[in-house]
Design an enzyme around this catalytic site. Structure first.
Site, PDB file in Angstrom:
ATOM      1  N   ASN A 144      27.737  43.815  37.961  1.00  0.00           N
ATOM      2  CA  ASN A 144      28.714  43.985  39.042  1.00  0.00           C
ATOM      3  C   ASN A 144      28.743  45.465  39.446  1.00  0.00           C
ATOM      4  OD1 ASN A 144      31.255  44.660  40.264  1.00  0.00           O
ATOM      5  ND2 ASN A 144      32.004  42.643  39.702  1.00  0.00           N
ATOM      6  N   HIS A 175      32.166  49.160  41.155  1.00  0.00           N
ATOM      7  CA  HIS A 175      32.742  50.475  40.875  1.00  0.00           C
ATOM      8  C   HIS A 175      31.816  51.643  41.225  1.00  0.00           C
ATOM      9  CE1 HIS A 175      36.356  48.605  39.859  1.00  0.00           C
ATOM     10  NE2 HIS A 175      35.782  47.853  38.939  1.00  0.00           N
ATOM     11  N   HIS A 205      32.196  42.083  44.627  1.00  0.00           N
ATOM     12  CA  HIS A 205      33.456  41.457  45.042  1.00  0.00           C
ATOM     13  C   HIS A 205      33.926  42.109  46.340  1.00  0.00           C
ATOM     14  CE1 HIS A 205      37.883  40.374  43.715  1.00  0.00           C
ATOM     15  NE2 HIS A 205      37.559  39.867  44.889  1.00  0.00           N
ATOM     16  N   ARG A 209      36.695  42.461  48.418  1.00  0.00           N
ATOM     17  CA  ARG A 209      38.143  42.194  48.368  1.00  0.00           C
ATOM     18  C   ARG A 209      38.730  42.238  49.769  1.00  0.00           C
ATOM     19  NH1 ARG A 209      40.343  42.889  42.806  1.00  0.00           N
ATOM     20  NH2 ARG A 209      42.347  42.472  43.765  1.00  0.00           N
ATOM     21  N   ARG A 213      38.583  47.611  49.021  1.00  0.00           N
ATOM     22  CA  ARG A 213      38.795  48.852  48.261  1.00  0.00           C
ATOM     23  C   ARG A 213      37.506  49.391  47.631  1.00  0.00           C
ATOM     24  NH1 ARG A 213      42.211  46.564  43.126  1.00  0.00           N
ATOM     25  NH2 ARG A 213      43.511  45.770  44.799  1.00  0.00           N
ATOM     26  N   GLU A 216      31.629  37.590  44.910  1.00  0.00           N
ATOM     27  CA  GLU A 216      32.966  37.207  44.459  1.00  0.00           C
ATOM     28  C   GLU A 216      33.901  37.275  45.657  1.00  0.00           C
ATOM     29  OE1 GLU A 216      32.613  38.945  39.913  1.00  0.00           O
ATOM     30  OE2 GLU A 216      34.099  39.768  41.280  1.00  0.00           O
ATOM     31  N   THR A 219      41.004  41.737  38.734  1.00  0.00           N
ATOM     32  CA  THR A 219      41.336  40.316  38.793  1.00  0.00           C
ATOM     33  C   THR A 219      42.061  39.916  37.519  1.00  0.00           C
ATOM     34  OG1 THR A 219      39.337  40.046  40.094  1.00  0.00           O
ATOM     35  CG2 THR A 219      40.398  38.040  39.312  1.00  0.00           C
ATOM     36  N   GLU A 242      33.076  30.238  35.802  1.00  0.00           N
ATOM     37  CA  GLU A 242      32.973  31.492  35.049  1.00  0.00           C
ATOM     38  C   GLU A 242      34.280  31.656  34.288  1.00  0.00           C
ATOM     39  OE1 GLU A 242      31.307  34.963  36.917  1.00  0.00           O
ATOM     40  OE2 GLU A 242      32.606  36.281  35.746  1.00  0.00           O
ATOM     41  N   HIS A 297      34.396  39.642  32.456  1.00  0.00           N
ATOM     42  CA  HIS A 297      35.589  40.492  32.598  1.00  0.00           C
ATOM     43  C   HIS A 297      35.891  41.208  31.280  1.00  0.00           C
ATOM     44  CE1 HIS A 297      39.198  42.202  34.269  1.00  0.00           C
ATOM     45  NE2 HIS A 297      38.804  41.733  35.448  1.00  0.00           N
TER      46      HIS A 297
HETATM   47  N1  PXP Z   1      33.538  38.325  36.792  1.00  0.00           N
HETATM   48  C1  PXP Z   1      34.498  38.277  37.745  1.00  0.00           C
HETATM   49  C2  PXP Z   1      34.755  36.986  38.435  1.00  0.00           C
HETATM   50  C3  PXP Z   1      35.214  39.434  38.093  1.00  0.00           C
HETATM   51  O1  PXP Z   1      36.172  39.364  39.043  1.00  0.00           O
HETATM   52  C4  PXP Z   1      34.902  40.653  37.462  1.00  0.00           C
HETATM   53  C5  PXP Z   1      35.622  41.899  37.840  1.00  0.00           C
HETATM   54  O2  PXP Z   1      35.450  42.162  39.166  1.00  0.00           O
HETATM   55  C6  PXP Z   1      33.884  40.658  36.497  1.00  0.00           C
HETATM   56  C7  PXP Z   1      33.234  39.467  36.173  1.00  0.00           C
HETATM   57  C8  PXP Z   1      33.458  41.907  35.804  1.00  0.00           C
HETATM   58  O3  PXP Z   1      34.493  42.442  35.040  1.00  0.00           O
HETATM   59  P1  PXP Z   1      34.332  43.904  34.470  1.00  0.00           P
HETATM   60  O4  PXP Z   1      34.236  44.834  35.640  1.00  0.00           O
HETATM   61  O5  PXP Z   1      35.572  44.088  33.657  1.00  0.00           O
HETATM   62  O6  PXP Z   1      33.082  43.919  33.636  1.00  0.00           O
END
Ligand code: PXP
Length: 245
Positions: free
Chosen positions: A13, A16, A49, A51, A55, A76, A107, A157, A196
């Site tokens: 992901n 960030h 994602h 959003r 952001r 996402e 989330t 998931e 997550h």
């Molecule tokens: N899976 C989903 C559906 C998420 O919303 C997120 C966070 O955006 C993640 C995985 C990844 O989580 P993390 O950034 O804490 O590794």
């Protein structure tokens, strides 16, 4: 896909990277460049994602990712008409439906699919019809899996946030819930993913759940890249996942 179906896929992901870019309003660091580097380091897919408040990832990032990537993009998205329109326009490999509250930092908690079957049905149906692999981001709860079955979602998931934050026997209990949920999903023909809050320290037991086919990991990998570079952090996560498997 570089890995066989029995292997555990890693979706990176890149949200960030965009968070850091947006802090100064320019184009650096470029999340698409990060995505390509992640693939080079062993990511099987890229997750982003979009959003409602944009952001981190923005609309143009999705277009650029779709054009640049040679691996699947997992978009996402909240279950809104706006996001459905964007998904149908770009046709990513997968769409993971997440709950979204404007004021939350990330989330928090899974989607209450069981409580909003009627609202989700047309969105899941339209994505399924477009050939976009739908995933529901849910808690490891049999009622939510039942809802995924009723909605005809091919993937769920499991939210590992609670597991990541708990310790001791509470964490062990949550791990058992995740493991039982993965078995229940797989028994019903649904492919379980998880994500997550996963880090080098807590990924092992989740990676060891045999039915789990994919992990989606972001924040830790991007943060750890400060110390070991993005390729380094992804390679180490891949190594930890393979060790546990
Ligand atoms: N899976 C989903 C559906 C998420 O919303 C997120 C966070 O955006 C993640 C995985 C990844 O989580 P993390 O950034 O804490 O590794």
């Amino acid at each position: 896909m570089p890995h066989s179906p029995a292997a555990l896929r890693l979706g990176v992901n890149i949200d960030h990277v965009a968070t850091i870019r947006n802090a100064r309003g320019g184009g650096h660091p470029d999340p698409v460049k990060a995505a390509l580097l992640a693939v080079k380091a062993g990511a099987d897919g890229i997750t982003a994602h979009l959003r409602e408040d944009r952001r981190h990832i923005r609309d143009e990032d999705i277009a650029t990712l779709m054009a640049a990537l040679t691996v699947p993009l997992n978009l996402e998205m909240a279950a809104t008409q706006e996001m459905l329109g964007i998904a149908l326009r770009h046709r990513p490999h997968a769409a993971c439906i997440v709950p979204e509250k404007r004021e939350e930092r990330t989330t928090e908690g899974g989607l209450d699919a069981a409580g909003q079957i009627d609202a989700l049905r047309p969105i899941v149906g339209a994505l399924n019809e477009a050939g976009i692999r739908v995933s529901l981001f849910i808690e490891p709860d049999p009622a939510q899996i039942e809802a995924a079955i009723r909605l005809d979602a091919p993937v769920v998931e499991f939210h590992t946030g609670r597991y990541a934050h708990l310790t001791g026997t509470e964490r062990a209990e949550e791990l058992r819930r995740l493991s039982d949920a993965a078995a229940l999903a797989a028994k019903n023909g649904i492919e379980p993913h998880a994500g997550h809050g996963l880090t080098y320290d807590n990924v092992g037991p989740i990676a060891a759940i045999p039915q789990v086919a994919e992990l989606n990991i972001g924040h830790f990998l991007i943060g750890e890249a400060i110390f070991s570079g993005l390729e380094g952090s992804i390679r180490e996560m891949r190594r930890q996942m393979d060790l546990a498997r």
